[in-house]
Scaffold this motif. Structure first.
Motif, PDB file in Angstrom:
ATOM      1  N   GLN A 279      52.254  31.113  41.974  1.00  0.00           N
ATOM      2  CA  GLN A 279      51.298  31.002  42.408  1.00  0.00           C
ATOM      3  C   GLN A 279      50.195  32.139  41.908  1.00  0.00           C
ATOM      4  O   GLN A 279      49.034  31.969  41.981  1.00  0.00           O
ATOM      5  N   GLY A 280      50.831  33.311  41.600  1.00  0.00           N
ATOM      6  CA  GLY A 280      50.188  34.505  41.206  1.00  0.00           C
ATOM      7  C   GLY A 280      49.562  34.309  39.897  1.00  0.00           C
ATOM      8  O   GLY A 280      48.588  34.592  39.429  1.00  0.00           O
ATOM      9  N   ILE A 281      50.515  33.525  38.898  1.00  0.00           N
ATOM     10  CA  ILE A 281      50.083  33.202  37.624  1.00  0.00           C
ATOM     11  C   ILE A 281      48.964  32.384  37.759  1.00  0.00           C
ATOM     12  O   ILE A 281      47.719  32.423  37.178  1.00  0.00           O
ATOM     13  N   GLU A 282      49.098  31.260  38.721  1.00  0.00           N
ATOM     14  CA  GLU A 282      48.091  30.091  38.854  1.00  0.00           C
ATOM     15  C   GLU A 282      46.535  30.910  39.113  1.00  0.00           C
ATOM     16  O   GLU A 282      45.526  30.822  38.725  1.00  0.00           O
ATOM     17  N   ALA A 283      46.829  32.002  40.221  1.00  0.00           N
ATOM     18  CA  ALA A 283      45.536  32.488  40.693  1.00  0.00           C
ATOM     19  C   ALA A 283      44.963  33.326  39.484  1.00  0.00           C
ATOM     20  O   ALA A 283      43.696  33.344  39.362  1.00  0.00           O
TER      21      ALA A 283
ATOM     22  N   LEU B  49      41.074  33.050  37.934  1.00  0.00           N
ATOM     23  CA  LEU B  49      40.177  34.244  37.858  1.00  0.00           C
ATOM     24  C   LEU B  49      39.795  34.328  36.304  1.00  0.00           C
ATOM     25  O   LEU B  49      38.709  34.490  35.881  1.00  0.00           O
ATOM     26  N   ALA B  50      40.727  34.322  35.436  1.00  0.00           N
ATOM     27  CA  ALA B  50      40.313  34.375  33.782  1.00  0.00           C
ATOM     28  C   ALA B  50      39.516  33.396  33.428  1.00  0.00           C
ATOM     29  O   ALA B  50      38.511  33.529  32.744  1.00  0.00           O
ATOM     30  N   ALA B  51      39.687  32.088  33.904  1.00  0.00           N
ATOM     31  CA  ALA B  51      39.039  30.908  33.600  1.00  0.00           C
ATOM     32  C   ALA B  51      37.438  31.180  34.106  1.00  0.00           C
ATOM     33  O   ALA B  51      36.483  30.856  33.304  1.00  0.00           O
ATOM     34  N   ARG B  52      37.307  31.640  35.709  1.00  0.00           N
ATOM     35  CA  ARG B  52      36.249  31.717  35.992  1.00  0.00           C
ATOM     36  C   ARG B  52      35.255  32.854  35.031  1.00  0.00           C
ATOM     37  O   ARG B  52      34.114  32.841  34.663  1.00  0.00           O
ATOM     38  N   LYS B  53      36.074  34.119  34.797  1.00  0.00           N
ATOM     39  CA  LYS B  53      35.397  34.933  34.226  1.00  0.00           C
ATOM     40  C   LYS B  53      34.858  34.767  32.705  1.00  0.00           C
ATOM     41  O   LYS B  53      33.714  35.122  32.322  1.00  0.00           O
ATOM     42  N   LEU B  54      35.878  34.237  32.020  1.00  0.00           N
ATOM     43  CA  LEU B  54      35.818  33.818  30.601  1.00  0.00           C
ATOM     44  C   LEU B  54      34.779  32.652  30.296  1.00  0.00           C
ATOM     45  O   LEU B  54      33.996  32.663  29.709  1.00  0.00           O
ATOM     46  N   GLY B  55      34.749  31.736  31.444  1.00  0.00           N
ATOM     47  CA  GLY B  55      33.983  30.669  31.449  1.00  0.00           C
ATOM     48  C   GLY B  55      32.580  31.041  31.553  1.00  0.00           C
ATOM     49  O   GLY B  55      31.626  30.360  31.068  1.00  0.00           O
ATOM     50  N   ALA B  56      32.315  32.032  32.356  1.00  0.00           N
ATOM     51  CA  ALA B  56      30.934  32.547  32.760  1.00  0.00           C
ATOM     52  C   ALA B  56      30.317  33.224  31.432  1.00  0.00           C
ATOM     53  O   ALA B  56      29.269  32.962  31.047  1.00  0.00           O
ATOM     54  N   ALA B  57      31.169  33.903  30.760  1.00  0.00           N
ATOM     55  CA  ALA B  57      30.828  34.731  29.484  1.00  0.00           C
ATOM     56  C   ALA B  57      30.495  33.638  28.603  1.00  0.00           C
ATOM     57  O   ALA B  57      29.921  34.101  27.384  1.00  0.00           O
ATOM     58  N   THR B  58      31.326  32.560  28.202  1.00  0.00           N
ATOM     59  CA  THR B  58      31.149  31.479  27.114  1.00  0.00           C
ATOM     60  C   THR B  58      30.180  30.472  27.518  1.00  0.00           C
ATOM     61  O   THR B  58      29.780  29.555  26.554  1.00  0.00           O
ATOM     62  N   GLY B  59      29.477  30.418  28.476  1.00  0.00           N
ATOM     63  CA  GLY B  59      28.667  29.369  29.166  1.00  0.00           C
ATOM     64  C   GLY B  59      29.350  28.053  29.323  1.00  0.00           C
ATOM     65  O   GLY B  59      28.643  27.094  28.965  1.00  0.00           O
ATOM     66  N   GLY B  60      30.556  28.055  29.485  1.00  0.00           N
ATOM     67  CA  GLY B  60      31.308  26.838  29.840  1.00  0.00           C
ATOM     68  C   GLY B  60      32.268  26.291  28.611  1.00  0.00           C
ATOM     69  O   GLY B  60      33.066  25.452  28.811  1.00  0.00           O
ATOM     70  N   LEU B  61      32.162  27.155  27.605  1.00  0.00           N
ATOM     71  CA  LEU B  61      32.865  26.825  26.230  1.00  0.00           C
ATOM     72  C   LEU B  61      34.245  26.759  26.288  1.00  0.00           C
ATOM     73  O   LEU B  61      35.056  26.547  25.503  1.00  0.00           O
ATOM     74  N   ALA B  62      34.811  27.839  27.485  1.00  0.00           N
ATOM     75  CA  ALA B  62      36.067  28.354  27.484  1.00  0.00           C
ATOM     76  C   ALA B  62      37.050  27.116  28.334  1.00  0.00           C
ATOM     77  O   ALA B  62      38.195  27.085  28.385  1.00  0.00           O
TER      78      ALA B  62
ATOM     79  N   VAL C 111      53.205  39.133  45.598  1.00  0.00           N
ATOM     80  CA  VAL C 111      53.074  39.692  44.412  1.00  0.00           C
ATOM     81  C   VAL C 111      51.549  39.902  43.960  1.00  0.00           C
ATOM     82  O   VAL C 111      50.630  39.339  44.539  1.00  0.00           O
ATOM     83  N   GLU C 112      51.463  40.795  43.009  1.00  0.00           N
ATOM     84  CA  GLU C 112      49.967  41.304  42.632  1.00  0.00           C
ATOM     85  C   GLU C 112      50.026  40.951  41.065  1.00  0.00           C
ATOM     86  O   GLU C 112      50.996  41.394  40.375  1.00  0.00           O
ATOM     87  N   VAL C 113      49.004  40.289  40.394  1.00  0.00           N
ATOM     88  CA  VAL C 113      49.014  39.924  39.072  1.00  0.00           C
ATOM     89  C   VAL C 113      47.754  40.538  38.510  1.00  0.00           C
ATOM     90  O   VAL C 113      46.559  39.881  39.056  1.00  0.00           O
ATOM     91  N   SER C 114      47.464  41.075  37.368  1.00  0.00           N
ATOM     92  CA  SER C 114      46.112  41.220  36.806  1.00  0.00           C
ATOM     93  C   SER C 114      45.645  40.089  36.285  1.00  0.00           C
ATOM     94  O   SER C 114      46.202  39.134  36.143  1.00  0.00           O
ATOM     95  N   GLY C 115      44.313  40.013  35.997  1.00  0.00           N
ATOM     96  CA  GLY C 115      43.619  38.885  35.268  1.00  0.00           C
ATOM     97  C   GLY C 115      44.282  38.764  33.984  1.00  0.00           C
ATOM     98  O   GLY C 115      43.910  37.673  33.205  1.00  0.00           O
TER      99      GLY C 115
ATOM    100  N   LEU D  19      39.034  41.924  33.321  1.00  0.00           N
ATOM    101  CA  LEU D  19      40.317  41.249  33.816  1.00  0.00           C
ATOM    102  C   LEU D  19      41.530  42.253  33.819  1.00  0.00           C
ATOM    103  O   LEU D  19      42.369  42.016  34.757  1.00  0.00           O
ATOM    104  N   LYS D  20      41.252  43.239  32.923  1.00  0.00           N
ATOM    105  CA  LYS D  20      42.612  44.213  32.821  1.00  0.00           C
ATOM    106  C   LYS D  20      42.573  44.872  34.265  1.00  0.00           C
ATOM    107  O   LYS D  20      43.848  45.121  34.856  1.00  0.00           O
ATOM    108  N   SER D  21      41.546  45.050  35.101  1.00  0.00           N
ATOM    109  CA  SER D  21      41.482  45.850  36.423  1.00  0.00           C
ATOM    110  C   SER D  21      41.400  44.983  37.547  1.00  0.00           C
ATOM    111  O   SER D  21      41.749  45.371  38.658  1.00  0.00           O
TER     112      SER D  21
END
Length: 116
Positions: free
Chosen positions: A82-86, A90-103, A46-50, A30-32
């Protein structure tokens, strides 16, 4: 010896350790990762990191009207939101995949991870 119907603690610990490793990897990614958002037909971008760090804000010259500074403020605010929401999505998708939906709701929400 585990009782019938009781979870195997060693197996559960391995799953938790794998989830922790997957989450650490996702958080590092997410950092990159960067999302873009725009308002006013692209007048403000705007550009916003994960990690919810703003990398850039670009304002087109035609968006700068000295007689209407409120319009520019509104465009910047809209693009930032809009940038914050996007980035949160992104974080929800990435972390949700890593936790099997527990996030998601009722999962890891109290941990202070952006987007949850």
């Amino acid at each position: 010896m585990p009782q019938p119907g009781m979870p195997n603690m060693q197996q559960m610990m391995k799953q938790v350790q794998k989830m922790q490793a997957d989450m650490a990897k996702a958080q590092e990614e997410l950092k990159s990762e960067v999302v873009e958002a725009a308002a006013g037909g692209g007048a403000v971008k705007v550009e916003v990191s994960g990690e919810l760090v703003f990398r850039s804000i670009t304002i087109a010259p035609e968006a700068i009207d000295p007689d209407d500074p409120e319009m520019l403020s509104d465009l910047v605010l809209a693009a930032v939101n809009q940038g914050i929401e996007a980035a949160q999505e992104l974080a929800a998708r990435k972390l949700g995949a890593a936790t099997g939906g527990l996030a998601g709701p009722g999962g890891l929400g109290g941990l202070g991870i952006p987007g949850f």
